[in-house]
Design a protein around this motif. Structure first.
Motif, mmCIF file in Angstrom:
data_model
loop_
_atom_site.group_PDB
_atom_site.id
_atom_site.type_symbol
_atom_site.label_atom_id
_atom_site.label_comp_id
_atom_site.label_asym_id
_atom_site.label_seq_id
_atom_site.Cartn_x
_atom_site.Cartn_y
_atom_site.Cartn_z
ATOM 1 N N ARG A 25 39.037 53.905 40.480
ATOM 2 C CA ARG A 25 37.957 52.923 40.348
ATOM 3 C C ARG A 25 36.621 53.517 40.759
ATOM 4 N NH1 ARG A 25 40.998 48.239 43.713
ATOM 5 N NH2 ARG A 25 41.299 50.038 45.047
ATOM 6 N N GLN A 61 44.453 60.020 39.490
ATOM 7 C CA GLN A 61 45.363 59.415 38.514
ATOM 8 C C GLN A 61 46.817 59.669 38.904
ATOM 9 O OE1 GLN A 61 44.588 57.353 35.953
ATOM 10 N NE2 GLN A 61 46.790 57.076 35.722
ATOM 11 N N GLU A 108 51.754 43.305 33.938
ATOM 12 C CA GLU A 108 50.999 44.448 33.409
ATOM 13 C C GLU A 108 49.674 44.611 34.146
ATOM 14 O OE1 GLU A 108 50.153 47.848 31.548
ATOM 15 O OE2 GLU A 108 52.087 46.813 31.540
ATOM 16 N N THR A 109 49.060 43.521 34.511
ATOM 17 C CA THR A 109 47.800 43.581 35.259
ATOM 18 C C THR A 109 48.021 44.247 36.611
ATOM 19 O OG1 THR A 109 46.993 41.594 34.159
ATOM 20 C CG2 THR A 109 45.928 42.192 36.238
ATOM 21 N N LEU A 136 52.185 53.267 41.625
ATOM 22 C CA LEU A 136 52.886 52.361 40.714
ATOM 23 C C LEU A 136 54.395 52.501 40.889
ATOM 24 C CD1 LEU A 136 53.105 50.319 38.446
ATOM 25 C CD2 LEU A 136 52.790 52.196 36.814
ATOM 26 N N GLU A 195 49.837 56.922 39.690
ATOM 27 C CA GLU A 195 51.205 56.920 39.133
ATOM 28 C C GLU A 195 52.233 56.824 40.254
ATOM 29 O OE1 GLU A 195 51.192 60.497 36.797
ATOM 30 O OE2 GLU A 195 49.698 59.681 35.390
ATOM 31 N N ARG A 239 50.426 46.316 37.366
ATOM 32 C CA ARG A 239 50.740 47.736 37.124
ATOM 33 C C ARG A 239 49.462 48.539 36.920
ATOM 34 N NH1 ARG A 239 56.367 48.405 34.474
ATOM 35 N NH2 ARG A 239 57.318 46.413 34.962
ATOM 36 N N GLN A 240 48.536 47.997 36.160
ATOM 37 C CA GLN A 240 47.266 48.689 35.924
ATOM 38 C C GLN A 240 46.466 48.823 37.212
ATOM 39 O OE1 GLN A 240 46.053 50.404 33.245
ATOM 40 N NE2 GLN A 240 48.152 50.070 32.549
ATOM 41 N N ALA A 241 46.545 47.808 38.064
ATOM 42 C CA ALA A 241 45.835 47.860 39.343
ATOM 43 C C ALA A 241 46.343 49.024 40.188
ATOM 44 C CB ALA A 241 45.986 46.543 40.094
ATOM 45 N N GLU A 242 47.649 49.250 40.178
ATOM 46 C CA GLU A 242 48.208 50.384 40.928
ATOM 47 C C GLU A 242 47.755 51.707 40.322
ATOM 48 O OE1 GLU A 242 49.389 50.049 43.791
ATOM 49 O OE2 GLU A 242 49.697 47.889 43.692
ATOM 50 N N LEU A 243 47.818 51.810 39.000
ATOM 51 C CA LEU A 243 47.401 53.052 38.333
ATOM 52 C C LEU A 243 45.936 53.377 38.605
ATOM 53 C CD1 LEU A 243 49.159 52.755 34.859
ATOM 54 C CD2 LEU A 243 49.642 54.437 36.654
ATOM 55 N N ASN A 244 45.107 52.339 38.703
ATOM 56 C CA ASN A 244 43.665 52.527 38.861
ATOM 57 C C ASN A 244 43.186 52.478 40.308
ATOM 58 O OD1 ASN A 244 43.481 52.651 36.083
ATOM 59 N ND2 ASN A 244 43.173 50.454 35.891
#
Length: 193
Positions: free
Chosen positions: A93, A62, A81-82, A69, A66, A84-89
């Motif tokens: 995954r 995690q 936002e999608t 991102l 960050e 951004r979430q892809a980078e965070l995850n």
């Protein structure tokens, strides 16, 4: 003879599970040690081990997301936002991600290209070893494998290159096979017209 049949079936049916379909559980430490032990059994001219492995797991994944991102936003502050979430995850995954790092360098006897090929063989052997242990795996690179700032965050040293990030975990997703090349398109026989 029975083992040969299983290996043939394994190779015939081998495929990569999409990273988005990988989930818990991942290998135990004992299983991971065995997977990694099998993975490093690759061609290695000169026995110089021109590669190393980095295991990313737990909360670190995690924190890396960050950092990814932050780096991505520096390049594109208008990210959706999608995205951004892809980078965070990116590394959450799968239960764990193993970085295969090529340390290929000039050597008096071993061509650098052969060292690079050995790292590629290790990455694929890692996929096979994980699958042989009943897990699914996917070998990826993505932009983080080519970005100097991301490589620094990942602990990749100057002069090293990422051969891939192998995501390992479990899945019940029925991955369809993808089209494979026809042998007539990729195989030639030397000396034949």
């Amino acid at each position: 003879m029975q083992n040969d049949i299983k290996l043939i079936d394994f190779l015939r049916d081998r495929h990569s599970t999409p990273v988005a379909q990988i989930k818990e559980p991942g290998p135990t430490q004992e299983e991971l040690d065995e997977i990694l032990t099998f993975a490093v059994r690759v061609p290695d001219h000169g026995k110089i081990a021109p590669w190393r492995l980095v295991v990313y797991r737990g909360d670190l994944r995690q924190k890396l997301g960050e950092a990814f991102l932050k780096l991505a936003l520096e390049k594109d502050p208008e990210m959706t936002e999608t995205a951004r979430q892809a980078e965070l995850n990116r590394f959450t995954r799968a239960p764990l991600v193993v970085g295969v790092v090529s340390t290929a360098a000039p050597h008096p006897k071993i061509p650098e290209w052969e060292q690079v090929l050995s790292a590629g063989a290790l990455a694929f052997n890692l996929v096979l070893a994980a699958q042989a242990h009943g897990y699914v795996a996917n070998w990826r690179t993505e932009w983080i494998a080519y970005d100097d700032a991301a490589l620094d965050v990942l602990g990749v040293k100057p002069g090293e290159k990422v051969a891939g990030f192998v995501h390992i975990g479990s899945s019940d997703f029925p991955t369809p096979d993808r089209p494979r090349p026809e042998l007539s398109q990729v195989v030639t026989y030397a000396g034949e017209v």
